[in-house]
Design a protein around this motif. Structure first.
Motif, PDB file in Angstrom:
ATOM      1  N   UNK A 137       4.215 -10.264 -10.625  1.00 43.50           N
ATOM      2  CA  UNK A 137       3.019 -10.451 -11.453  1.00 43.50           C
ATOM      3  C   UNK A 137       1.787  -9.978 -10.708  1.00 43.50           C
ATOM      4  N   UNK A 138       1.911  -9.930  -9.371  1.00 39.75           N
ATOM      5  CA  UNK A 138       0.773  -9.571  -8.540  1.00 39.75           C
ATOM      6  C   UNK A 138       1.339  -9.045  -7.219  1.00 39.75           C
ATOM      7  N   UNK A 139       0.663  -8.055  -6.636  1.00 36.93           N
ATOM      8  CA  UNK A 139       1.164  -7.439  -5.409  1.00 36.93           C
ATOM      9  C   UNK A 139       0.118  -7.590  -4.303  1.00 36.93           C
ATOM     10  N   UNK A 140       0.515  -8.196  -3.186  1.00 39.55           N
ATOM     11  CA  UNK A 140      -0.372  -8.313  -2.024  1.00 39.55           C
ATOM     12  C   UNK A 140       0.164  -7.380  -0.949  1.00 39.55           C
ATOM     13  N   UNK A 141      -0.659  -6.412  -0.572  1.00 41.76           N
ATOM     14  CA  UNK A 141      -0.232  -5.375   0.363  1.00 41.76           C
ATOM     15  C   UNK A 141      -0.939  -5.603   1.698  1.00 41.76           C
ATOM     16  N   UNK A 157       0.355   5.504  -1.694  1.00 37.19           N
ATOM     17  CA  UNK A 157       1.019   5.951  -2.927  1.00 37.19           C
ATOM     18  C   UNK A 157       1.311   4.763  -3.843  1.00 37.19           C
ATOM     19  N   UNK A 158       1.616   3.604  -3.251  1.00 35.71           N
ATOM     20  CA  UNK A 158       1.899   2.425  -4.088  1.00 35.71           C
ATOM     21  C   UNK A 158       0.677   2.026  -4.919  1.00 35.71           C
ATOM     22  N   UNK A 159      -0.516   2.118  -4.302  1.00 33.96           N
ATOM     23  CA  UNK A 159      -1.737   1.745  -5.030  1.00 33.96           C
ATOM     24  C   UNK A 159      -1.915   2.574  -6.291  1.00 33.96           C
ATOM     25  N   UNK A 160      -1.596   3.860  -6.166  1.00 30.54           N
ATOM     26  CA  UNK A 160      -1.763   4.725  -7.342  1.00 30.54           C
ATOM     27  C   UNK A 160      -0.783   4.340  -8.432  1.00 30.54           C
ATOM     28  N   UNK A 161       0.441   4.003  -8.018  1.00 27.81           N
ATOM     29  CA  UNK A 161       1.433   3.584  -9.013  1.00 27.81           C
ATOM     30  C   UNK A 161       0.996   2.287  -9.688  1.00 27.81           C
ATOM     31  N   UNK A 162       0.480   1.338  -8.888  1.00 28.14           N
ATOM     32  CA  UNK A 162       0.053   0.049  -9.446  1.00 28.14           C
ATOM     33  C   UNK A 162      -1.119   0.231 -10.390  1.00 28.14           C
ATOM     34  N   UNK A 214      -1.943  -6.027 -11.212  1.00 30.37           N
ATOM     35  CA  UNK A 214      -2.924  -6.540 -10.257  1.00 30.37           C
ATOM     36  C   UNK A 214      -2.429  -6.456  -8.811  1.00 30.37           C
ATOM     37  N   UNK A 215      -3.376  -6.103  -7.905  1.00 27.11           N
ATOM     38  CA  UNK A 215      -3.013  -6.006  -6.495  1.00 27.11           C
ATOM     39  C   UNK A 215      -4.221  -6.335  -5.630  1.00 27.11           C
ATOM     40  N   UNK A 216      -3.959  -6.663  -4.371  1.00 24.93           N
ATOM     41  CA  UNK A 216      -5.013  -6.699  -3.362  1.00 24.93           C
ATOM     42  C   UNK A 216      -4.432  -6.134  -2.081  1.00 24.93           C
ATOM     43  N   UNK A 217      -5.259  -5.435  -1.328  1.00 31.79           N
ATOM     44  CA  UNK A 217      -4.803  -4.778  -0.111  1.00 31.79           C
ATOM     45  C   UNK A 217      -5.600  -5.301   1.075  1.00 31.79           C
ATOM     46  N   UNK A 218      -4.892  -5.627   2.146  1.00 26.50           N
ATOM     47  CA  UNK A 218      -5.534  -6.028   3.398  1.00 26.50           C
ATOM     48  C   UNK A 218      -5.134  -5.033   4.473  1.00 26.50           C
ATOM     49  N   UNK A 219      -6.157  -4.475   5.140  1.00 27.48           N
ATOM     50  CA  UNK A 219      -5.918  -3.380   6.077  1.00 27.48           C
ATOM     51  C   UNK A 219      -6.522  -3.788   7.414  1.00 27.48           C
TER      52      UNK A 219
END
Lengths: 347, 315
Positions: free
Chosen positions: B110-114, B126-131, B137-142
């Motif tokens: 339901x939600x993706x935390x990267x 590439x995953x962000x573009x697919x999502x 919904x997603x959030x990315x921590x770098x």
């Protein structure tokens, strides 16, 4: 080659028939005079011109009638086609694979024009013309998997790849050898294979899963599987067992040659690009014993295979009841002469 | 299998250590599209050494006009990344495998935390573009050491869902805080150093996340080590493995028939039976089980090395 499509039925009066050309190109599954499980996998597509292995998705004289039969089955039981919500992307992958392949391999029958995401599909044998937006399901009359598999012979399972396993999360299953999508949907590779006798202990499934997980976009594969069916019936499902199971009792020594069919599945494996899922088309071919015995090599070989088969396998494949009658019939077509290696008939 | 030759269409410096390479078909034909998290294997003829390294694709999975990778120069590695940085120029032709994916998104989420550490940002690009395309919904921590080293910054979209953690500036990533309170059905994906992946797994387990909702890809490159020798059982031939060469590379250079894909110990393709082992296999892969490692009867030549008197393989 212009294909003539048969006007025939797979239920009721069972008017299904194979032309002599269709018999000669039948995918006979035995490459030797005996049978046991093996991971008999080879690259696909690829094979002699005119064989069912030549193209990605074989289209033959039964195409139109098979699609009509699928529609009848679906009208009676919509759960033969299911796609869990996360599998829509895999459905688009499959739609693209089939449309691109058919338009390339059978340009007289199918065409596909693409302008970015705006696609125009023409299916001449079924009289379908559809303009739609790729990846926008609202532009098709139904989901992408259902849409394209109502126009493609054979069953289709879409397997999600997760946790080192494969999960049967979508499928169009109307010509199955006695298994149920509604029962199996959501199961993993080991779960849906649990009823197969002997194979787990032989390590067949571990090896097969390892192989399938390693299939890449670069290369697809196929294998042949087989069973026996009384009457040329595509829908031999558990749901409808009451309709076809009793027909096993209608076989007599006089009609076994024309009533008993060898049912061959041409199974293939495709890694789908956008979803990383695996497509598993299961194409069913039917030929009566009498048809097969027109090729002397096949008559001899089928006799030896069925005569010597492990009783557990005869039970699992559902013909233990009529085995003696079948073997007696085939014995009349086996003069004891040696057979040539490989599956293709002698010239 | 013969790999198609692709043209290096563009090279761009993203940071002092990271360059972006774009590959296109020399005739301009479209390349196969792919899924977010997929990688390709790039072949490099470096003198008489044929190097093969796998890199995550960072371009749009739905765009077949070209493939892009980001390569961090590893001066202490085996030499593939150095070769790409120093010897490869725009217009060169390199053999590039079709994409394969060992780090796919779980589309049930339901939600993706990267969560990315350093160059581990690459599969997420590439995953962000697919999502985004799927509207999920997603959030990315770098997490990076310094802004200067944050090569991925230039490649990330402007988005409130992108969180940068720069340890040099004191904004260290708090994995527990990221995972705590995520809604049911959330999946977490980690890519970066082993320590980061272990920390994400630990925190997720502590918070009661189902194991199936926790995904990771160690962007492992084969570690260099001491030289050793290996014997091929079929021929009795001995093959020397250099300190900056993987066992797989040495076997390939010696002409042994061996399958491979990820070349990072994750896909299982190069698994090989050990027919004799007097010494200790240094297992560096993520494929074999603990029991299989201890038995010393299987080895993953892409990652693992050997220390001892004699190692014989079923080749």
């Amino acid at each position: 080659m212009t294909l003539q499509f048969n006007d025939e039925t797979f239920r009721g009066d069972y008017t299904y028939s194979n032309s002599s050309a269709a018999v000669r190109r039948f995918p006979f599954p035995f490459d030797r005079d005996s049978y046991m499980y093996s991971v008999n996998i080879e690259p696909h597509p690829g094979g002699p011109e005119g064989s069912p292995f030549e193209h990605a998705f074989d289209v033959d004289e039964h195409y139109v009638a098979e699609m009509r039969d699928r529609a009848i089955t679906l009208a009676g039981d919509p759960l033969r086609c299911q796609s869990l919500p996360h599998m829509e992307l895999a459905g688009w992958d499959l739609l693209e694979l089939i449309m691109v392949s058919k338009a390339r391999d059978y340009p007289a029958l199918f065409s596909l024009a693409r302008d970015g995401d705006r696609w125009h599909w023409t299916n001449r044998p079924l009289g379908i013309e559809q303009r739609f937006t790729f990846l926008d399901a609202s532009t098709l009359p139904c989901g992408p998997m259902e849409y394209i598999t109502r126009q493609a012979q054979g069953d289709f399972a879409l397997l999600d790849a997760r946790e080192g396993n494969l999960w049967m999360d979508a499928g169009m299953i109307t010509s199955q050898a006695d298994w149920s999508l509604d029962f199996d949907v959501g199961m993993n590779f080991f779960e849906w294979h649990a009823p197969v006798p002997k194979a787990r202990g032989m390590g067949v499934f571990d090896k097969a899963l390892k192989f399938l997980n390693a299939v890449t976009q670069e290369q697809s594969y196929r294998r042949l599987n087989w069973t026996m069916t009384v009457n040329p019936r595509l829908d031999t499902s558990p749901e409808n067992y009451h309709k076809w199971g009793p027909e096993k009792r209608t076989v007599t020594p006089d009609n076994v040659g024309t009533k008993q069919f060898l049912r061959v599945e041409l199974q293939s494996f495709w890694r789908l690009p956008r979803s990383n899922a695996l497509a598993f088309p299961i194409r069913c071919y039917l030929a009566s014993l009498a048809d097969l015995c027109t090729q002397p090599k096949w008559g001899r070989r089928l006799h030896r295979v069925l005569r010597d088969l492990d009783p557990d396998l005869a039970e699992y494949k559902g013909f233990a009841l009529n085995r003696a009658m079948i073997v007696d019939y085939l014995a009349r077509h086996d003069d004891g002469a040696p057979t040539s290696p490989g599956i293709f008939p002698d010239r | 299998m013969t790999r198609p030759l692709l043209k290096v269409a563009a090279i761009e410096t993203l940071s002092p250590l990271v360059k972006r390479f774009r590959f296109e078909d020399p005739e301009g034909a479209p390349l196969p599209v792919f899924s977010g998290g997929a990688h390709v294997t790039v072949e490099m003829a470096d003198g008489d050494v044929l190097r093969r390294n796998s890199y995550s694709l960072i371009s749009d999975p739905n765009d077949g006009s070209g493939y892009e990778i980001a390569v961090r120069r590893e001066d202490r590695g085996r030499g593939g990344s150095r070769y790409l940085h120093e010897a490869v120029a725009e217009g060169d032709l390199l053999a590039v495998s079709p994409p394969a994916n060992l780090f796919a998104l779980d589309l049930r989420a339901r939600r993706h935390v990267l969560i990315a550490g350093g160059i581990g940002i690459t599969p997420f690009l590439s995953q962000l573009r697919q999502l985004d395309r799927a509207g999920q919904p997603w959030e990315l921590h770098y997490a990076v050491r310094s802004r200067a080293e944050a090569a991925g910054l230039a490649l990330l979209p402007e988005s409130a869902h992108v969180h940068l953690h720069v340890s040099e500036e004191g904004s260290r990533m708090d994995i527990g805080a990221i995972l705590d309170g995520q809604p049911l059905g959330t999946h977490v994906y980690a890519c970066g150093p082993e320590g980061l992946i272990a920390a994400v797994a630990d925190q997720a387990a502590r918070l009661g996340w189902p194991a199936a909702a926790v995904h990771s890809e160690a962007f492992a490159a084969p570690p260099p080590g001491e030289a050793f020798e290996v014997v091929l059982a079929a021929s009795g031939r001995s093959v020397a493995v250099g300190p900056r060469q993987s066992l797989l590379e040495a076997l390939e250079a010696a002409g042994a028939e061996i399958d491979s894909s990820c070349r990072g110990g994750a896909c299982g393709r190069c698994e090989t039976a050990v027919t004799a082992c007097e010494g200790r296999i240094l297992h560096h892969d993520h494929w074999l089980s603990e029991a299989e490692r201890a038995a010393q009867t299987r080895i993953m030549p892409c990652m693992s090395r050997f220390k001892g008197a004699r190692l014989e393989l079923d080749l």
